[in-house]
Enzyme design. Structure first.
Site, mmCIF file in Angstrom:
data_model
loop_
_atom_site.group_PDB
_atom_site.id
_atom_site.type_symbol
_atom_site.label_atom_id
_atom_site.label_comp_id
_atom_site.label_asym_id
_atom_site.label_seq_id
_atom_site.Cartn_x
_atom_site.Cartn_y
_atom_site.Cartn_z
ATOM 1 C CE LYS A 1 -55.856 58.483 73.467
ATOM 2 N NZ LYS A 1 -55.526 57.662 74.637
ATOM 3 C CG HIS B 1 -58.915 61.136 72.555
ATOM 4 N ND1 HIS B 1 -59.121 60.373 71.421
ATOM 5 C CD2 HIS B 1 -59.422 60.411 73.584
ATOM 6 C CE1 HIS B 1 -59.726 59.241 71.763
ATOM 7 N NE2 HIS B 1 -59.919 59.243 73.067
ATOM 8 N N PRO C 1 -59.317 49.349 76.883
ATOM 9 C CG PRO C 1 -59.609 48.826 74.626
ATOM 10 C CD PRO C 1 -59.553 48.219 75.993
ATOM 11 C CG ASN C 2 -63.661 54.015 75.968
ATOM 12 O OD1 ASN C 2 -64.257 54.324 76.999
ATOM 13 N ND2 ASN C 2 -63.515 54.829 74.951
ATOM 14 C CG PHE C 3 -62.451 51.411 82.201
ATOM 15 C CD1 PHE C 3 -62.804 50.291 82.932
ATOM 16 C CD2 PHE C 3 -61.122 51.593 81.892
ATOM 17 C CE1 PHE C 3 -61.846 49.372 83.357
ATOM 18 C CE2 PHE C 3 -60.154 50.690 82.311
ATOM 19 C CZ PHE C 3 -60.519 49.574 83.047
ATOM 20 C CB THR D 1 -54.522 53.601 75.693
ATOM 21 O OG1 THR D 1 -54.490 55.027 75.734
ATOM 22 C CG2 THR D 1 -55.914 53.126 76.069
HETATM 23 P P1 NAP Z 1 -53.251 62.936 82.812
HETATM 24 O O1 NAP Z 1 -54.215 64.014 83.173
HETATM 25 O O2 NAP Z 1 -51.969 63.294 82.110
HETATM 26 O O3 NAP Z 1 -52.898 62.177 84.179
HETATM 27 C C1 NAP Z 1 -51.877 61.224 84.315
HETATM 28 C C2 NAP Z 1 -51.341 61.337 85.735
HETATM 29 O O4 NAP Z 1 -50.444 60.245 85.977
HETATM 30 C C3 NAP Z 1 -50.556 62.627 85.956
HETATM 31 O O5 NAP Z 1 -50.934 63.176 87.210
HETATM 32 C C4 NAP Z 1 -49.123 62.133 85.970
HETATM 33 O O6 NAP Z 1 -48.265 62.947 86.747
HETATM 34 C C5 NAP Z 1 -49.300 60.782 86.616
HETATM 35 N N1 NAP Z 1 -48.147 59.896 86.435
HETATM 36 C C6 NAP Z 1 -47.242 59.871 85.437
HETATM 37 N N2 NAP Z 1 -46.335 58.893 85.641
HETATM 38 C C7 NAP Z 1 -46.691 58.284 86.786
HETATM 39 C C8 NAP Z 1 -46.157 57.205 87.535
HETATM 40 N N3 NAP Z 1 -45.051 56.533 87.128
HETATM 41 N N4 NAP Z 1 -46.763 56.814 88.689
HETATM 42 C C9 NAP Z 1 -47.857 57.475 89.131
HETATM 43 N N5 NAP Z 1 -48.421 58.518 88.461
HETATM 44 C C10 NAP Z 1 -47.839 58.917 87.317
HETATM 45 O O7 NAP Z 1 -53.951 61.815 81.934
HETATM 46 P P2 NAP Z 1 -55.477 61.305 81.983
HETATM 47 O O8 NAP Z 1 -56.300 62.068 81.030
HETATM 48 O O9 NAP Z 1 -55.924 61.194 83.416
HETATM 49 O O10 NAP Z 1 -55.298 59.853 81.358
HETATM 50 C C11 NAP Z 1 -54.372 58.920 81.882
HETATM 51 C C12 NAP Z 1 -54.228 57.740 80.917
HETATM 52 O O11 NAP Z 1 -55.458 57.033 80.860
HETATM 53 C C13 NAP Z 1 -53.899 58.129 79.467
HETATM 54 O O12 NAP Z 1 -53.072 57.141 78.888
HETATM 55 C C14 NAP Z 1 -55.246 58.126 78.784
HETATM 56 O O13 NAP Z 1 -55.138 57.877 77.399
HETATM 57 C C15 NAP Z 1 -55.883 56.954 79.502
HETATM 58 N N6 NAP Z 1 -57.333 56.959 79.529
HETATM 59 C C16 NAP Z 1 -57.963 55.754 79.398
HETATM 60 C C17 NAP Z 1 -59.326 55.669 79.500
HETATM 61 C C18 NAP Z 1 -60.006 54.328 79.417
HETATM 62 O O14 NAP Z 1 -61.248 54.280 79.488
HETATM 63 N N7 NAP Z 1 -59.263 53.224 79.281
HETATM 64 C C19 NAP Z 1 -60.088 56.829 79.719
HETATM 65 C C20 NAP Z 1 -59.429 58.040 79.846
HETATM 66 C C21 NAP Z 1 -58.046 58.101 79.771
HETATM 67 P P3 NAP Z 1 -47.370 64.086 85.990
HETATM 68 O O15 NAP Z 1 -48.352 65.043 85.401
HETATM 69 O O16 NAP Z 1 -46.564 64.632 87.125
HETATM 70 O O17 NAP Z 1 -46.548 63.370 84.960
#
Ligand code: NAP
Length: 212
Positions: A130, A126, A97-99, A72
């Site tokens: 986040k 959250h 925005p939410n799965f 998001t």
């Molecule tokens: P997270 O734990 O911070 O994981 C993000 C991962 O992406 C990290 O391993 C990060 O690596 C990596 N990354 C950063 N830049 C990248 C790039 N250019 N190419 C490939 N990988 C890259 O975050 P999360 O909790 O998993 O959530 C990820 C995103 O999804 C957030 O924006 C969150 O708000 C969203 N989200 C959406 C939903 C939905 O249902 N739509 C649900 C949950 C989360 P580094 O740590 O090395 O930077």
């Protein structure tokens, strides 16, 4: 399907790696800074960060690979550009925005309740990691309720993803609450999006409800 997963080692990505493989997909994970070869992939899934998602999705779409986006925080101008790239390539790009199914129902119930309760506020909570606020889910909920709904954001360790929609009227309060207690909640929605991806029209489609 052959799936490229951006954000392999993230909190959601790590859950998806195993879950997508268990569902029969062939998955290759990518982390920040790693080289990407899009050849042969049928879909790219992105759960990374607001600063990374546009570049990943634009590169995938430009290479002719349809996208499923969970990250998001994309600006409206970025969404318009992804829509343009997907239309140009005649391929779909899906963003939710939410799965989580319960969150989609929460938004639907909140929209219905707002027709009877003109006073409402949203509290979204959250994990402190986040990066964007308010959450995409809270903004989508507010839009479905008519737009002018105050949103309060809480970021604390111990939280996963939670939201309360509080509607007040004379002598009564209605609270609609959804709690994501584990990131497994996002797996069925991502699998559904992959399953339906090829049947979507070219361009950007937003929201899991479009698939239900
Ligand atoms: P997270 O734990 O911070 O994981 C993000 C991962 O992406 C990290 O391993 C990060 O690596 C990596 N990354 C950063 N830049 C990248 C790039 N250019 N190419 C490939 N990988 C890259 O975050 P999360 O909790 O998993 O959530 C990820 C995103 O999804 C957030 O924006 C969150 O708000 C969203 N989200 C959406 C939903 C939905 O249902 N739509 C649900 C949950 C989360 P580094 O740590 O090395 O930077």
């Amino acid at each position: 399907m052959r799936v490229l997963l951006f954000g392999r080692d993230g909190k959601v990505g790590a859950v998806l790696m195993g879950a997508l493989r268990a569902a029969g997909h062939e998955v290759e994970g990518v982390e920040a800074g790693e080289p990407v070869d899009f050849a042969g992939f049928e879909a790219a899934v992105d759960f990374t960060a607001p600063a990374a998602v546009f570049g990943n999705a634009a590169a995938a779409l430009s290479a002719g690979v349809p996208c499923v986006i969970g990250t998001t925080g994309l600006a409206d101008t970025d969404l318009a550009e992804l829509d343009r790239l997907a239309r140009e390539g005649r391929i779909p790009c899906f963003l939710a925005p939410n799965f989580a199914l319960g969150a989609v129902l929460m938004m639907r119930f909140a929209a219905e309740a707002s027709r009877s309760f003109p006073h409402a506020e949203i509290v979204e909570l959250h994990a402190e990691t986040k990066l964007d606020a308010p959450s995409g889910t809270a903004k989508a909920t507010a839009a479905r309720m008519g737009g002018e709904v105050p949103i309060h954001s809480v970021r604390l360790p111990g939280l996963v993803a939670h939201q309360e929609v509080i509607l007040g009227g004379p002598g009564e309060i209605l609270t609609i609450r959804h709690d994501t207690t584990s990131r497994e909640a996002f797996v069925p929605g991502v699998l559904l999006a992959l399953d339906r991806l090829r049947g979507l029209p070219p361009g950007l489609t937003v929201g899991l409800e479009a698939l239900l």
